[in-house]
Design a protein around this motif. Sequence first.
Motif, PDB file in Angstrom:
ATOM      1  N   LEU A  21      39.611  11.035 -85.081  1.00 15.50           N
ATOM      2  CA  LEU A  21      40.441  11.306 -83.919  1.00 15.50           C
ATOM      3  C   LEU A  21      40.753   9.999 -83.210  1.00 15.50           C
ATOM      4  CD1 LEU A  21      38.664  14.434 -82.385  1.00 15.50           C
ATOM      5  CD2 LEU A  21      40.741  14.395 -83.758  1.00 15.50           C
ATOM      6  N   LEU A  22      42.045   9.769 -82.958  1.00 17.15           N
ATOM      7  CA  LEU A  22      42.477   8.576 -82.230  1.00 17.15           C
ATOM      8  C   LEU A  22      41.788   7.319 -82.747  1.00 17.15           C
ATOM      9  CD1 LEU A  22      42.386  10.040 -78.619  1.00 17.15           C
ATOM     10  CD2 LEU A  22      44.340   9.922 -80.169  1.00 17.15           C
ATOM     11  N   PRO A  23      41.896   7.015 -84.042  1.00 17.11           N
ATOM     12  CA  PRO A  23      41.181   5.865 -84.614  1.00 17.11           C
ATOM     13  C   PRO A  23      41.611   4.537 -84.022  1.00 17.11           C
ATOM     14  CG  PRO A  23      42.822   6.701 -86.159  1.00 17.11           C
ATOM     15  CD  PRO A  23      42.744   7.691 -85.045  1.00 17.11           C
ATOM     16  N   GLY A  24      42.780   4.485 -83.352  1.00 13.03           N
ATOM     17  CA  GLY A  24      43.254   3.223 -82.813  1.00 13.03           C
ATOM     18  C   GLY A  24      42.749   2.907 -81.425  1.00 13.03           C
ATOM     19  N   VAL A  25      41.913   3.760 -80.845  1.00  9.90           N
ATOM     20  CA  VAL A  25      41.414   3.549 -79.486  1.00  9.90           C
ATOM     21  C   VAL A  25      40.476   2.353 -79.449  1.00  9.90           C
ATOM     22  CG1 VAL A  25      40.046   4.535 -77.612  1.00  9.90           C
ATOM     23  CG2 VAL A  25      41.647   5.970 -78.867  1.00  9.90           C
ATOM     24  N   ASP A  26      40.668   1.478 -78.475  1.00 10.08           N
ATOM     25  CA  ASP A  26      39.796   0.318 -78.269  1.00 10.08           C
ATOM     26  C   ASP A  26      38.367   0.815 -78.057  1.00 10.08           C
ATOM     27  OD1 ASP A  26      38.331  -1.826 -77.262  1.00 10.08           O
ATOM     28  OD2 ASP A  26      40.031  -2.630 -76.132  1.00 10.08           O
ATOM     29  N   PRO A  27      37.389   0.285 -78.807  1.00  8.24           N
ATOM     30  CA  PRO A  27      35.992   0.734 -78.657  1.00  8.24           C
ATOM     31  C   PRO A  27      35.491   0.687 -77.216  1.00  8.24           C
ATOM     32  CG  PRO A  27      36.209  -0.650 -80.580  1.00  8.24           C
ATOM     33  CD  PRO A  27      37.530  -0.714 -79.874  1.00  8.24           C
ATOM     34  N   ARG A  28      35.991  -0.273 -76.420  1.00  8.48           N
ATOM     35  CA  ARG A  28      35.533  -0.370 -75.029  1.00  8.48           C
ATOM     36  C   ARG A  28      36.132   0.722 -74.152  1.00  8.48           C
ATOM     37  NH1 ARG A  28      35.218  -6.841 -73.530  1.00  8.48           N
ATOM     38  NH2 ARG A  28      33.810  -7.427 -75.231  1.00  8.48           N
ATOM     39  N   LYS A  29      37.203   1.354 -74.628  1.00  4.49           N
ATOM     40  CA  LYS A  29      37.832   2.427 -73.858  1.00  4.49           C
ATOM     41  C   LYS A  29      37.327   3.804 -74.267  1.00  4.49           C
ATOM     42  CE  LYS A  29      42.131  -0.128 -73.040  1.00  4.49           C
ATOM     43  NZ  LYS A  29      43.597  -0.180 -73.267  1.00  4.49           N
ATOM     44  N   ASP A 102      30.340  -0.617 -69.218  1.00  2.00           N
ATOM     45  CA  ASP A 102      30.914  -1.923 -68.883  1.00  2.00           C
ATOM     46  C   ASP A 102      29.947  -2.758 -68.047  1.00  2.00           C
ATOM     47  OD1 ASP A 102      33.210  -1.443 -70.284  1.00  2.00           O
ATOM     48  OD2 ASP A 102      34.403  -0.847 -68.558  1.00  2.00           O
ATOM     49  N   PHE A 103      29.389  -2.135 -67.000  1.00  2.00           N
ATOM     50  CA  PHE A 103      28.438  -2.858 -66.145  1.00  2.00           C
ATOM     51  C   PHE A 103      27.179  -3.247 -66.924  1.00  2.00           C
ATOM     52  CE2 PHE A 103      30.408  -0.669 -62.280  1.00  2.00           C
ATOM     53  CZ  PHE A 103      31.062  -1.828 -61.871  1.00  2.00           C
ATOM     54  N   SER A 104      26.735  -2.371 -67.815  1.00  2.00           N
ATOM     55  CA  SER A 104      25.537  -2.667 -68.614  1.00  2.00           C
ATOM     56  C   SER A 104      25.770  -3.860 -69.532  1.00  2.00           C
ATOM     57  CB  SER A 104      25.145  -1.442 -69.457  1.00  2.00           C
ATOM     58  OG  SER A 104      24.747  -0.372 -68.633  1.00  2.00           O
ATOM     59  N   ARG A 105      27.021  -4.045 -69.934  1.00  2.00           N
ATOM     60  CA  ARG A 105      27.358  -5.175 -70.795  1.00  2.00           C
ATOM     61  C   ARG A 105      27.563  -6.458 -69.994  1.00  2.00           C
ATOM     62  NH1 ARG A 105      31.326  -2.988 -72.718  1.00  2.00           N
ATOM     63  NH2 ARG A 105      33.005  -3.996 -71.565  1.00  2.00           N
ATOM     64  N   LEU A 106      28.132  -6.331 -68.782  1.00  2.00           N
ATOM     65  CA  LEU A 106      28.500  -7.507 -67.996  1.00  2.00           C
ATOM     66  C   LEU A 106      27.351  -8.057 -67.144  1.00  2.00           C
ATOM     67  CD1 LEU A 106      32.035  -6.381 -66.755  1.00  2.00           C
ATOM     68  CD2 LEU A 106      31.517  -8.093 -68.517  1.00  2.00           C
ATOM     69  N   THR A 118      18.938  -3.997 -64.681  1.00  2.00           N
ATOM     70  CA  THR A 118      20.387  -4.135 -64.835  1.00  2.00           C
ATOM     71  C   THR A 118      21.033  -2.807 -65.199  1.00  2.00           C
ATOM     72  OG1 THR A 118      20.097  -4.836 -67.148  1.00  2.00           O
ATOM     73  CG2 THR A 118      20.289  -6.561 -65.484  1.00  2.00           C
ATOM     74  N   ARG A 119      20.375  -2.008 -66.037  1.00  2.00           N
ATOM     75  CA  ARG A 119      20.942  -0.715 -66.399  1.00  2.00           C
ATOM     76  C   ARG A 119      20.872   0.269 -65.231  1.00  2.00           C
ATOM     77  NH1 ARG A 119      22.658   0.711 -71.281  1.00  2.00           N
ATOM     78  NH2 ARG A 119      22.572  -0.921 -72.880  1.00  2.00           N
ATOM     79  N   SER A 120      19.820   0.210 -64.448  1.00  2.00           N
ATOM     80  CA  SER A 120      19.744   1.062 -63.254  1.00  2.00           C
ATOM     81  C   SER A 120      20.829   0.680 -62.259  1.00  2.00           C
ATOM     82  CB  SER A 120      18.364   0.929 -62.602  1.00  2.00           C
ATOM     83  OG  SER A 120      17.345   1.384 -63.469  1.00  2.00           O
ATOM     84  N   LEU A 121      21.017  -0.623 -62.075  1.00  2.00           N
ATOM     85  CA  LEU A 121      22.063  -1.097 -61.171  1.00  2.00           C
ATOM     86  C   LEU A 121      23.443  -0.706 -61.687  1.00  2.00           C
ATOM     87  CD1 LEU A 121      22.940  -2.679 -58.681  1.00  2.00           C
ATOM     88  CD2 LEU A 121      22.809  -4.784 -60.045  1.00  2.00           C
ATOM     89  N   ALA A 122      23.640  -0.782 -62.995  1.00  2.00           N
ATOM     90  CA  ALA A 122      24.925  -0.385 -63.589  1.00  2.00           C
ATOM     91  C   ALA A 122      25.214   1.081 -63.307  1.00  2.00           C
ATOM     92  CB  ALA A 122      24.897  -0.634 -65.097  1.00  2.00           C
ATOM     93  N   ALA A 123      24.189   1.926 -63.403  1.00  2.00           N
ATOM     94  CA  ALA A 123      24.363   3.358 -63.147  1.00  2.00           C
ATOM     95  C   ALA A 123      24.697   3.614 -61.675  1.00  2.00           C
ATOM     96  CB  ALA A 123      23.095   4.119 -63.532  1.00  2.00           C
ATOM     97  N   VAL A 124      24.010   2.918 -60.766  1.00  2.00           N
ATOM     98  CA  VAL A 124      24.271   3.088 -59.328  1.00  2.00           C
ATOM     99  C   VAL A 124      25.684   2.622 -58.979  1.00  2.00           C
ATOM    100  CG1 VAL A 124      23.614   2.320 -57.018  1.00  2.00           C
ATOM    101  CG2 VAL A 124      21.838   2.945 -58.675  1.00  2.00           C
TER     102      VAL A 124
END
Length: 296
Positions: A21-29, A102-106, A118-124
């Motif tokens: 399904l939608l194979p062209g979708v950017d993995p980050r999206k 995105d936040f977990s990566r950045l 960092t992951r807790s902060l990303a979730a908040v």
Amino acid sequence: MGVVATMEREGQRGEQGQAVLLPGVDPRKKPYVCGSCAAFSNIVITFPIQKVLFRQQLFGVRAGEAVTQLRRDGLRNLYRGLLPPLLQKTTTVALMFGLYEDFSRLLPRHAGAPELLTRSLAAVLAGTAEAAFTPFERVQTLLQDPRHHGRFHNTFHTFRTLLRDHGVRECYRGLVPILLRNGPSNALFFGLRGPIKQRLPEAQSPAAHLVNDFICGGLLGAMLGFLFYPLNVLKARMQAQVGGAFAPSRAVLLTIWRERDGKVTHLFRGAHLNYHRSILSWGIINATYELLLKVM
């Protein structure tokens, strides 16, 4: 938490090369798209249950009385107020999953903090960003409140009336309990999702994986829905008001407490229905999200 991060990254990758399904979708999206689709499925299925729950939160009545009220309103009004949560949830759940990733990566790139932090902060942060869409919850409350049936006709009329008569600020009534709810609940959801799934029986087939994801999401949703239920009661009361002063959350909660005879159990009226609705709702969201990640 390292286990959690690994499991989540594996869930995102899925089986590369098997996307149908939608194979062209950017993995980050993909987390945004999958989250939005999962929320859409959930809202359409569970909306009638949400209406019963809302009546209990607002009026403190039992489930039977709430159902009786909806029957009196008629089938025509059963899906009244559907559009705001549909717009709000498809957007906020997309942000919940997408911004968290995105936040977990950045964040680790700019802060040398432990992964747990960092992951807790990303979730908040993701939960705080979701609060920008409070106006949709505001309009949904007004459309579901039977006292406003004659005043507000539909989603667009409600928005137009609020903005014309009271300004943008009125659309954000009830923001404080939403902020108090979103950040901590997101942190707990993403922090516990991996460990819970790890303790379920190992899945040997795609169907079993789907069941495990449903159970994991359902259990978490039910637990968090019960834990933060009084904040939703407070939000419903604050958002049912149109115009007038913005009463502090503490004062409104105290008023509800007095009206309900100072009993904690009365503050949780509707929580049992919310518990069962959350099992279904978050089970659908989590299972659909994980499934779509693998097939896209």
